[in-house]
Write an enzyme that holds these catalytic residues in place. Structure first.
Site, PDB file in Angstrom:
ATOM      1  CG  ASP A 166     -45.225  11.161  -7.782  1.00 40.47           C
ATOM      2  OD1 ASP A 166     -45.192  12.410  -7.854  1.00 40.47           O
ATOM      3  OD2 ASP A 166     -44.323  10.482  -7.258  1.00 40.47           O
ATOM      4  CG  ASP A 224     -39.256  13.327  -9.486  1.00 38.51           C
ATOM      5  OD1 ASP A 224     -38.955  13.142 -10.674  1.00 38.51           O
ATOM      6  OD2 ASP A 224     -39.272  14.464  -8.961  1.00 38.51           O
TER       7      ASP A 224
END
Length: 179
Positions: free
Chosen positions: A8, A10
């Site tokens: 992922d 952020d």
């Protein structure tokens, strides 16, 4: 042997914001994340990114800005002799009924297909339950990091049985490289 690492963005690679990361100035790598990605690449892993970017649908930034954020990440990674093999992003909002937005496994499945790597040889690393759910739905190993929304995710506790938890991406990388 694990071959594919899906990260992922952020909260795992860069600082997260409840107000969305909207510019290259706001895109700030988390301590140790770029070096960790470079170490994974240098060790022979295919390092990729799968990220929900509903800020596009919400009009908080445009595709050029998103591309500039990713160019900044790639430039920092290049300085450490690292490479991201692919970046997949979902530009849709939560109500758009798309198949790519995590917790659905669309982006994860695309990466598995693109690199022809078995889900059993893949890891999805995230800071939220939806990251882990996307990885699990695709058949990947999953790991939670405490950075970004990770502490909040841990506090909720739901759906985290038997899932390894790491301080940050560098801690996960150490685990993978010494496993």
């Amino acid at each position: 042997m694990t071959k594919l690492i899906i990260l992922d963005r952020d909260g795992v690679i860069n600082e997260d914001s409840d107000n969305y990361v909207r510019s290259t100035e706001e895109w700030l790598p988390l301590p140790g994340s770029i070096k960790a990605m470079a170490r994974l690449h240098q060790a022979g892993f295919t390092v990729t990114v799968a990220t929900n970017q509903s800020g596009l649908a919400r009009g908080y930034f445009d595709i050029e800005t998103l591309n500039a954020m990713h160019a900044k990440m790639n430039a920092l990674l290049s300085e450490e002799q690292g490479v991201v093999a692919a970046i997949k992003y979902c530009p849709h909002g939560p109500d758009d009924q798309c198949k790519c937005r995590k917790p659905l496994p669309g982006m994860v499945n695309e990466l598995i297909e693109e690199f022809q790597i078995s889900p059993a040889e893949s890891w999805m690393v995230g800071d939220s339950l939806r990251d882990l759910q996307a990885g699990q739905a695709a058949g990947c190993n999953v790991a939670l990091v405490k950075t970004g929304k990770g502490i909040r995710t841990l506090a909720k506790g739901e759906g985290l049985e038997d899932i390894p938890v790491f301080e940050d991406l560098a801690d996960f990388t150490h685990f993978i490289l010494t496993d």
